[in-house]
Scaffold this motif. Structure first.
Motif, PDB file in Angstrom:
ATOM      1  N   TYR A  73       0.828  -1.206   0.000  1.00 19.95           N
ATOM      2  CA  TYR A  73       0.000   0.000   0.000  1.00 19.95           C
ATOM      3  C   TYR A  73       0.863   1.256   0.000  1.00 19.95           C
ATOM      4  O   TYR A  73       0.556   2.238  -0.684  1.00 19.95           O
ATOM      5  CB  TYR A  73      -0.923   0.008   1.218  1.00 19.95           C
ATOM      6  N   ASP A  74       1.930   1.232   0.774  1.00 19.18           N
ATOM      7  CA  ASP A  74       2.772   2.417   0.893  1.00 19.18           C
ATOM      8  C   ASP A  74       3.487   2.729  -0.418  1.00 19.18           C
ATOM      9  O   ASP A  74       3.516   3.887  -0.859  1.00 19.18           O
ATOM     10  CB  ASP A  74       3.785   2.207   2.018  1.00 19.18           C
ATOM     11  N   GLU A  75       4.064   1.723  -1.065  1.00 16.60           N
ATOM     12  CA  GLU A  75       4.870   1.956  -2.261  1.00 16.60           C
ATOM     13  C   GLU A  75       4.033   2.182  -3.518  1.00 16.60           C
ATOM     14  O   GLU A  75       4.541   2.681  -4.515  1.00 16.60           O
ATOM     15  CB  GLU A  75       5.842   0.788  -2.485  1.00 16.60           C
ATOM     16  N   THR A  76       2.764   1.823  -3.493  1.00 16.70           N
ATOM     17  CA  THR A  76       1.918   2.015  -4.680  1.00 16.70           C
ATOM     18  C   THR A  76       0.882   3.114  -4.468  1.00 16.70           C
ATOM     19  O   THR A  76      -0.045   3.243  -5.268  1.00 16.70           O
ATOM     20  CB  THR A  76       1.196   0.704  -5.052  1.00 16.70           C
ATOM     21  N   ARG A  77       1.079   3.913  -3.436  1.00 17.57           N
ATOM     22  CA  ARG A  77       0.126   4.980  -3.132  1.00 17.57           C
ATOM     23  C   ARG A  77      -0.020   5.929  -4.326  1.00 17.57           C
ATOM     24  O   ARG A  77       0.964   6.386  -4.909  1.00 17.57           O
ATOM     25  CB  ARG A  77       0.579   5.764  -1.908  1.00 17.57           C
ATOM     26  N   GLY A  78      -1.266   6.216  -4.730  1.00 17.64           N
ATOM     27  CA  GLY A  78      -1.522   7.128  -5.835  1.00 17.64           C
ATOM     28  C   GLY A  78      -1.489   6.487  -7.203  1.00 17.64           C
ATOM     29  O   GLY A  78      -1.755   7.151  -8.204  1.00 17.64           O
TER      30      GLY A  78
END
Length: 402
Positions: free
Chosen positions: A260-265
């Motif tokens: 979730y953190d690395e693919t945010r946006g």
């Protein structure tokens, strides 16, 4: 997909008189938003969303709420980019080129019919394309999801997978087919797919060297294309190598938080992007057993993930599926597993509702992994594989956990 903002209707009008009264039509151009949407649609590669069947929302069949990094209440589709692994990007680039050719045809350029009744429309579907199959959409459910994921992840953790040594290469062979949309001379959209064809990928463990052979695909040529990365780009979840995968945590909660953190946006919302990212990691890699088990458990915690009782891969093998529907266009991506061994077989994307000219039940694309191995040289095939991209014998189920 290429669409026009109008459709020809049968009306008792004097068309010659209308042509004199109305201004000449301009060249059909796609807005930047539409182009971005088209790129996103192609790069999600058969994911491939909200079905018109009953909503499938999974609470968390295994344990705990979604990680702290996951947005809790915002499930709205957001425009963004989505990076894909280099082997996948080849097919995407070819699809974009095909789409561009379709735009040129609509504008009356090369490939257009140029007829007076239907100016600029293509008279025949793309070469090598066949009508997309249409199937009955099987309802997904959270019932039984936890047990199925436990079986699948357990089999993955016990799998004995090949480990590449110095100078060796990972080899993955698949059967693949993807969506090709075409607007005929009558102004109606029809869904076509590439004929199912072999795809072979060789990658060094560090991702610096590689080769893709897909002679019946678009944009690779008969001899294939290089996947070398001489500059040694940074490895991420969307551009992994085997060596990078070995550095990832295997705990499902930590994995999902990182995803979730690395693919945010990126992509069509955080949940769909997370599901798609895990699918990309599974498709053309030899995933370490404990990591594969963790990825399956992490996927089951994503809201909207369901169990589908029956799905079919590109090689015709039936199995159960872990699936999620993309809310933006109604396409459902299904990861397919053998009913007995719980081995990963392949992937299928099915349209769950009529959208964007694609009817419900249309199979937008599917794959079947038919081999994973370690070989000693680039372009070398494991024993038992026939040359020229043809496979000897019938497809065998890959090892559990791949």
């Amino acid at each position: 997909m290429i669409r026009t903002p109008w459709r020809r209707r049968e009306e008792p009008l004097d068309h010659a008189e209308l042509r004199r009264l109305l201004p000449a039509p301009g060249d059909p151009e796609l807005s930047s938003d539409r182009l971005r949407g088209l790129e996103e649609h192609l790069m999600t590669e058969i994911r491939n969303r909200t079905p018109d069947i009953a909503p499938d929302i999974a609470p968390d069949p295994l344990a705990g709420p979604p990680p702290a990094g996951a947005p809790a209440g915002d499930r709205a589709s957001r425009p963004g980019r989505r990076s894909g692994r280099r082997p996948v990007l080849v097919g995407v680039a070819a699809a974009l080129a095909l789409a561009a050719a379709g735009v040129a045809a609509l504008a009356g350029g090369p490939g257009g019919s140029g007829g007076s009744e239907n100016p600029g429309r293509v008279a025949a579907p793309p070469a090598g394309a066949v009508p997309a199959p249409v199937v009955q959409v099987v309802r997904g459910s959270t019932a039984g999801l936890a047990g199925a994921v436990a079986d699948i992840s357990g089999a993955a953790a016990r799998a004995e997978l090949p480990e590449p040594g110095p100078g060796q290469f990972l080899y993955i062979r698949s059967e693949v087919s993807g969506l090709v949309s075409w607007e005929g001379s009558d102004g109606k959209n029809r869904s076509y797919v590439d004929k199912i064809h072999p795809r072979e990928v060789w990658m060094s463990p560090d991702g610096a060297k590689g080769w893709l052979l897909e002679p019946h695909g678009k944009g690779t040529g008969r001899d294939g294309i290089t996947l070398d990365d001489p500059e040694g780009g940074e490895r991420t979840l969307n551009s992994p190598s085997h060596a990078y995968l070995k550095t990832l945590p295997t705990d499902p909660s930590l994995l999902l938080e990182k995803i979730y953190d690395e693919t945010r946006g990126m992509g069509n919302g955080p949940d769909q992007q997370a599901f798609g990212t895990i699918g990309d990691l599974l498709r053309e890699q030899v995933v370490p057993p404990k990591l594969a088990a963790g990825l399956y458990r992490a996927a089951a915690r994503i809201p909207g993930v369901v169990l589908v009782d029956d799905s079919v891969d590109a090689a015709g093998r039936h199995g159960i599926a872990i699936a999620r529907t993309d809310e933006s266009d109604g396409s459902r991506t299904e990861w397919i597993f053998d009913r007995e061994t719980f081995a990963y077989l392949g992937e299928r994307t099915v349209q769950t509702r009529d959208a964007e000219g694609i009817r419900a039940g249309t199979v937008r694309g599917h794959t079947a992994v038919t081999g994973r191995a370690v070989v000693d040289a680039l372009k070398q095939r494991p024993a038992g594989s026939a040359p020229g991209g043809d496979r000897a014998g019938a497809p065998a189920a890959p090892s559990a956990g791949t």
